[in-house]
Write an enzyme that holds these catalytic residues in place. Sequence first.
Site, PDB file in Angstrom:
ATOM      1  N   ASP A  28       0.657  -1.347   0.129  1.00  0.00           N
ATOM      2  CA  ASP A  28       0.013   0.230   0.024  1.00  0.00           C
ATOM      3  C   ASP A  28       1.000   1.336   0.013  1.00  0.00           C
ATOM      4  OD1 ASP A  28      -2.326   1.404  -0.086  1.00  0.00           O
ATOM      5  OD2 ASP A  28      -2.873   1.332   2.023  1.00  0.00           O
ATOM      6  N   HIS A  45       2.247   3.588  -8.954  1.00  0.00           N
ATOM      7  CA  HIS A  45       2.110   2.065  -9.233  1.00  0.00           C
ATOM      8  C   HIS A  45       3.358   1.442 -10.260  1.00  0.00           C
ATOM      9  CE1 HIS A  45      -1.782   2.218  -7.493  1.00  0.00           C
ATOM     10  NE2 HIS A  45      -2.482   2.733  -8.458  1.00  0.00           N
ATOM     11  N   LEU A 139      10.821 -20.667  -4.700  1.00  0.00           N
ATOM     12  CA  LEU A 139       9.887 -19.919  -4.204  1.00  0.00           C
ATOM     13  C   LEU A 139       8.266 -19.722  -4.711  1.00  0.00           C
ATOM     14  CD1 LEU A 139       9.732 -17.175  -2.285  1.00  0.00           C
ATOM     15  CD2 LEU A 139       9.940 -15.955  -4.235  1.00  0.00           C
TER      16      LEU A 139
HETATM   17  C1  IPE Z   1      -5.352  -2.671  -0.068  1.00  0.00           C
HETATM   18  O1  IPE Z   1      -5.028  -1.467  -0.326  1.00  0.00           O
HETATM   19  C2  IPE Z   1      -5.427  -3.627  -1.583  1.00  0.00           C
HETATM   20  C3  IPE Z   1      -4.075  -3.618  -2.021  1.00  0.00           C
HETATM   21  C4  IPE Z   1      -2.981  -3.140  -1.484  1.00  0.00           C
HETATM   22  C5  IPE Z   1      -4.280  -4.385  -3.284  1.00  0.00           C
HETATM   23  P1  IPE Z   1      -6.294  -0.430  -0.278  1.00  0.00           P
HETATM   24  O2  IPE Z   1      -5.449   0.888  -0.411  1.00  0.00           O
HETATM   25  O3  IPE Z   1      -7.236  -0.758  -1.702  1.00  0.00           O
HETATM   26  O4  IPE Z   1      -6.990  -0.466   0.930  1.00  0.00           O
HETATM   27  P2  IPE Z   1      -7.860   0.525   1.687  1.00  0.00           P
HETATM   28  O5  IPE Z   1      -8.867   1.043   0.943  1.00  0.00           O
HETATM   29  O6  IPE Z   1      -6.764   1.819   2.165  1.00  0.00           O
HETATM   30  O7  IPE Z   1      -8.360  -0.093   2.869  1.00  0.00           O
HETATM   31  C1  IPE Z   2      -1.577   0.084  -3.204  1.00  0.00           C
HETATM   32  O1  IPE Z   2      -1.536   1.638  -3.339  1.00  0.00           O
HETATM   33  C2  IPE Z   2      -1.755  -0.377  -4.746  1.00  0.00           C
HETATM   34  C3  IPE Z   2      -3.097  -0.828  -4.710  1.00  0.00           C
HETATM   35  C4  IPE Z   2      -4.245  -0.828  -4.417  1.00  0.00           C
HETATM   36  C5  IPE Z   2      -3.421  -1.139  -6.385  1.00  0.00           C
HETATM   37  P1  IPE Z   2      -2.545   2.636  -3.289  1.00  0.00           P
HETATM   38  O2  IPE Z   2      -3.019   2.920  -4.753  1.00  0.00           O
HETATM   39  O3  IPE Z   2      -3.601   2.106  -2.565  1.00  0.00           O
HETATM   40  O4  IPE Z   2      -1.948   3.932  -2.689  1.00  0.00           O
HETATM   41  P2  IPE Z   2      -2.380   4.759  -1.610  1.00  0.00           P
HETATM   42  O5  IPE Z   2      -2.903   3.984  -0.544  1.00  0.00           O
HETATM   43  O6  IPE Z   2      -3.600   5.427  -2.308  1.00  0.00           O
HETATM   44  O7  IPE Z   2      -1.198   5.679  -1.392  1.00  0.00           O
HETATM   45 MG    MG Z   3      -4.072   2.236  -0.538  1.00  0.00          MG
END
Ligand code: IPE
Ligand code: IPE
Ligand code: MG
Length: 263
Positions: A28, A45, A139
Amino acid sequence: MADLPFTSSTRSIPEVSAVPRHIAIIMDGNGRWARKRLMPRVAGHSRGVEAVRGVIRACMERGVSYLTLFAFSSENWRRPADEVSFLMQLFMKSLQKEVDRLHQNGIRFRVIGDLSRFEPRLVELIRNAEALTAGNERLTLTVAANYGGRWDIMQAVNRLVRKHPGQAEAFSEDDLAAELAMSYAPEPDLFIRTGGEQRISNFLLWQLAYAELHFTDTLWPDFDDAALDAAIASYRKRERRFGRTSEQLQQGGSAVDKAGGHA
Ligand code: IPE
Ligand code: IPE
Ligand code: MG
């Protein structure tokens, strides 16, 4: 009753090793990483893929056997359409680019999640990569894509009911666990979430029952070897009691182990 290849943390006491056998990560913070640099979220990303490469290599070097990465949740469809489509393209491109290297490195690649919403081309790519790498043992890399812990439990329940129509007896934990999407792997020893949030966000709800949880403010694109080592160091300090007392653990647990699981 289903015969499980791995010890269930609730039905008996799993072996504990200094290096976590299975690490599961919620990657995240990509969006925030990009915004801090005045870049569009999707640039985060793209950088996140670099961090994925790094953590795969680092896990192999450290003797981790299973690495599971949350790439796209069943709730991430709620994001703006252009971000969703960027993520799908990025997944496809990365897979195309990396599959041979994964195979050369002895990595078994798996995807868990509901693939029915994905483009057929992407599904084909995934299935081919899984088939190519199926025999590898160094792995096991699992990517959770359109994955939700509740989806996983529900699809397992539905499969069980379909396999045993009209069964009067209650199903067991082992019966259900055998139908989960990741029944080929032991339960995670260490769960890591980057990006500062302290929640599970519908990741491996069943399998995280006794995982050690590690939350770090590091944003995913910045997650490097040092960040992984900090997580493993924190894991090593934990006393994994699985319901027992500290005293029982210090006395050495073999007698306790036998009595530890409920029948
Ligand atoms: C969780 O992250 C899912 C992934 C990393 C793929 P999110 O950014 O979507 O989670 P929330 O919405 O903050 O809980
Ligand atoms: C995690 O990073 C990747 C996915 C959920 C695909 P985010 O896109 O949730 O990044 P933040 O949380 O908005 O910074
Ligand atoms: Mg996020």
